[in-house]
Design a protein around this motif. Structure first.
Motif, mmCIF file in Angstrom:
data_model
loop_
_atom_site.group_PDB
_atom_site.id
_atom_site.type_symbol
_atom_site.label_atom_id
_atom_site.label_comp_id
_atom_site.label_asym_id
_atom_site.label_seq_id
_atom_site.Cartn_x
_atom_site.Cartn_y
_atom_site.Cartn_z
ATOM 1 N N THR B 104 0.830 -1.207 0.000
ATOM 2 C CA THR B 104 0.000 0.000 0.000
ATOM 3 C C THR B 104 0.867 1.260 0.000
ATOM 4 O OG1 THR B 104 -0.180 -0.133 2.398
ATOM 5 C CG2 THR B 104 -1.974 -1.102 1.126
ATOM 6 N N PHE B 105 0.362 2.261 -0.676
ATOM 7 C CA PHE B 105 1.049 3.551 -0.801
ATOM 8 C C PHE B 105 0.018 4.651 -0.564
ATOM 9 C CE2 PHE B 105 2.824 0.403 -3.709
ATOM 10 C CZ PHE B 105 4.151 0.361 -3.305
ATOM 11 N N ALA B 106 -0.024 5.163 0.668
ATOM 12 C CA ALA B 106 -1.015 6.189 1.002
ATOM 13 C C ALA B 106 -0.448 7.568 0.707
ATOM 14 C CB ALA B 106 -1.423 6.062 2.472
ATOM 15 N N SER B 107 -0.085 7.767 -0.548
ATOM 16 C CA SER B 107 0.489 9.048 -0.949
ATOM 17 C C SER B 107 0.100 9.329 -2.391
ATOM 18 C CB SER B 107 2.016 8.999 -0.813
ATOM 19 O OG SER B 107 2.510 7.862 -1.495
ATOM 20 N N ARG B 108 0.396 10.533 -2.839
ATOM 21 C CA ARG B 108 0.079 10.895 -4.222
ATOM 22 C C ARG B 108 1.212 10.503 -5.139
ATOM 23 N NH1 ARG B 108 -4.463 12.971 -4.317
ATOM 24 N NH2 ARG B 108 -5.221 14.196 -2.565
ATOM 25 N N LEU B 109 0.853 10.155 -6.360
ATOM 26 C CA LEU B 109 1.861 9.911 -7.378
ATOM 27 C C LEU B 109 2.358 11.270 -7.867
ATOM 28 C CD1 LEU B 109 2.904 7.291 -8.896
ATOM 29 C CD2 LEU B 109 1.532 8.105 -10.820
ATOM 30 N N THR B 110 3.679 11.441 -7.845
ATOM 31 C CA THR B 110 4.257 12.714 -8.301
ATOM 32 C C THR B 110 5.361 12.402 -9.309
ATOM 33 O OG1 THR B 110 6.027 12.720 -6.657
ATOM 34 C CG2 THR B 110 3.908 13.688 -5.979
ATOM 35 N N SER B 111 5.827 13.440 -9.982
ATOM 36 C CA SER B 111 6.922 13.211 -10.927
ATOM 37 C C SER B 111 8.174 12.757 -10.171
ATOM 38 C CB SER B 111 7.193 14.470 -11.750
ATOM 39 O OG SER B 111 7.417 15.560 -10.886
ATOM 40 N N GLY B 112 8.225 13.043 -8.857
ATOM 41 C CA GLY B 112 9.374 12.631 -8.060
ATOM 42 C C GLY B 112 9.369 11.150 -7.672
ATOM 43 N N ASN B 113 8.172 10.548 -7.503
ATOM 44 C CA ASN B 113 8.148 9.153 -7.044
ATOM 45 C C ASN B 113 7.643 8.157 -8.096
ATOM 46 O OD1 ASN B 113 5.326 9.380 -7.072
ATOM 47 N ND2 ASN B 113 5.124 9.608 -4.860
ATOM 48 N N ALA B 114 7.101 8.657 -9.209
ATOM 49 C CA ALA B 114 6.406 7.779 -10.159
ATOM 50 C C ALA B 114 7.311 6.681 -10.725
ATOM 51 C CB ALA B 114 5.793 8.605 -11.284
ATOM 52 N N ALA B 115 8.492 7.053 -11.181
ATOM 53 C CA ALA B 115 9.346 6.059 -11.844
ATOM 54 C C ALA B 115 9.809 4.982 -10.863
ATOM 55 C CB ALA B 115 10.552 6.745 -12.484
ATOM 56 N N ASP B 116 10.220 5.400 -9.657
ATOM 57 C CA ASP B 116 10.701 4.432 -8.661
ATOM 58 C C ASP B 116 9.611 3.435 -8.275
ATOM 59 O OD1 ASP B 116 13.181 5.494 -8.616
ATOM 60 O OD2 ASP B 116 12.876 6.702 -6.797
ATOM 61 N N LEU B 117 8.381 3.930 -8.261
ATOM 62 C CA LEU B 117 7.256 3.081 -7.878
ATOM 63 C C LEU B 117 6.872 2.139 -9.017
ATOM 64 C CD1 LEU B 117 5.274 2.891 -5.467
ATOM 65 C CD2 LEU B 117 3.806 4.466 -6.718
ATOM 66 N N ILE B 118 6.697 2.691 -10.194
ATOM 67 C CA ILE B 118 6.158 1.922 -11.320
ATOM 68 C C ILE B 118 7.153 0.871 -11.816
ATOM 69 C CG2 ILE B 118 5.472 2.153 -13.769
ATOM 70 C CD1 ILE B 118 3.986 4.741 -12.921
ATOM 71 N N VAL B 119 8.439 1.153 -11.695
ATOM 72 C CA VAL B 119 9.449 0.220 -12.215
ATOM 73 C C VAL B 119 9.339 -1.150 -11.547
ATOM 74 C CG1 VAL B 119 11.359 0.778 -10.626
ATOM 75 C CG2 VAL B 119 11.843 0.111 -13.014
ATOM 76 N N ALA B 120 8.794 -1.190 -10.319
ATOM 77 C CA ALA B 120 8.718 -2.452 -9.573
ATOM 78 C C ALA B 120 7.488 -3.293 -9.933
ATOM 79 C CB ALA B 120 8.712 -2.156 -8.070
ATOM 80 N N PHE B 121 6.673 -2.815 -10.894
ATOM 81 C CA PHE B 121 5.453 -3.552 -11.267
ATOM 82 C C PHE B 121 5.488 -3.962 -12.742
ATOM 83 C CE2 PHE B 121 4.383 -1.427 -7.383
ATOM 84 C CZ PHE B 121 3.588 -2.355 -6.715
ATOM 85 N N ASP B 122 4.658 -4.968 -13.068
ATOM 86 C CA ASP B 122 4.594 -5.449 -14.451
ATOM 87 C C ASP B 122 3.640 -4.611 -15.299
ATOM 88 O OD1 ASP B 122 6.244 -7.744 -13.929
ATOM 89 O OD2 ASP B 122 4.523 -8.627 -12.896
#
Lengths: 66, 254
Positions: B104-122
């Motif tokens: 779970t990620f109780a935060s907003r997707l931002t240009s600062g965190n998007a790549a680090d987050l999405i890279v870990a998913f298919d």
């Protein structure tokens, strides 16, 4: 003049542009994809493309809600 | 890894689908899908992904449940008002399928965190309520070459598109910039069944891709599905890819 918009037959005045049709339908041209007789119309051509008798249009307006 | 007896029973109607099989079920179990937004679209999408047996779901939403959410956001109940949507969602989804793993990620997707987050998913389900996040997900998924489903809803209508970067037209091929002046659900409302249709479509497309059932159009066009609730009609238009689009860099041919 008869045209089909999103599956519904519609009577319109002649010489209507795509932009005029969109505005009359409360659809924002910048947010709407227009397919005319099976071909996507470039957004920059909306103001210059005049609808013709028998045209079949599919309008897909992009909305953001989730 | 083969299916346990419990899994065989649970997923019987998945594996019977032509082309699915136990191999397909195993690939779902190994899959990681990020759902961004746990509202009207994210609720049915996450429910169907969890029910189908996707192994790991990332659940992202910064908001807490409000009473006005409940006419459409079916992950949440009256008792959840005030709770983080991520917690409410995790509880319902793991009750449905106890084998599901959640992050779970109780935060907003931002240009600062998007790549680090999405890279870990298919794959990603874009289920946010604003164009800014939709385009951020588009651009991030294109640069990481991650497939994603995107959708929007308003009143009795909506649209959905599934993008495989480098194989189908992206959101910017269709709309180069986020459009302005489009009404929102805060102004014109939305019937709960509408995100039910479009969020389900998003889940179905992601599952088809995870199973290897998705096929690109020969010319790389994108299929955009529009749904009219007032006419109950789904219409699909083929939008050509743009060679001058941001996504052109990830195509192997031009």
């Amino acid at each position: 003049m008869k045209i089909t918009v999103n599956g519904r037959l519609r009577e319109t005045a002649g010489n209507e542009t795509i932009t005029a049709l969109l505005v009359a339908s409360n659809l924002q041209p910048a947010a709407t994809v227009v397919e005319r007789n099976g071909v996507i119309v470039e957004r920059t051509d909306y103001t210059t493309t005049t609808l013709e008798e028998g045209d079949v249009l599919e309008l897909v307006r992009f909305v953001g809600g989730g | 890894m083969s299916l346990s007896e419990n899994q065989r029973a649970r997923y019987l109607r998945n594996v019977l689908i032509p082309g699915f099989g136990e191999v397909g079920q195993e690939s779902l179990a190994n899959a990681r899908v990020l759902v961004v937004g746990l509202g009207g679209l994210g609720s049915p999408a996450a429910y169907y992904l969890a029910a189908a047996g996707v192994g790991t779901l990332g659940l992202m939403d910064a908001d807490t449940v409000e009473v006005s959410n409940l006419q459409r956001q079916i992950l949440h109940t009256t008792a959840d008002i005030g709770r983080p949507k991520t917690e409410s969602a995790r509880e319902k989804l793991t009750a449905l399928n106890p084998e599901l793993k959640t992050e779970t990620f109780a935060s907003r997707l931002t240009s600062g965190n998007a790549a680090d987050l999405i890279v870990a998913f298919d794959a990603v389900v874009e289920a946010t309520d604003n164009f800014e996040a939709e385009f951020l997900i588009n651009d991030t998924c294109v640069s990481l070459k991650k497939p994603f489903a995107t959708a929007g809803i308003l009143s009795l209508s909506g649209q959905a598109q599934f993008v495989v970067p480098g194989q189908s037209a992206c959101l910017r091929c269709v709309l180069p910039e986020a459009p302005e002046g489009v009404p929102t659900t805060a102004e014109l409302g939305v019937l709960g069944a509408i995100p039910g249709v479009l969020g389900s479509l998003e889940a179905a497309e992601v599952i088809r891709w995870l199973l290897g059932m998705w096929e690109p159009q020969p010319d790389g066009a994108g299929l955009v599905h529009g749904f009219d609730g007032d006419a109950v009609r789904l219409r699909t238009v083929r939008v050509p890819r743009r060679t001058d689009c941001l996504c052109a860099s990830v195509w192997s041919t031009t």
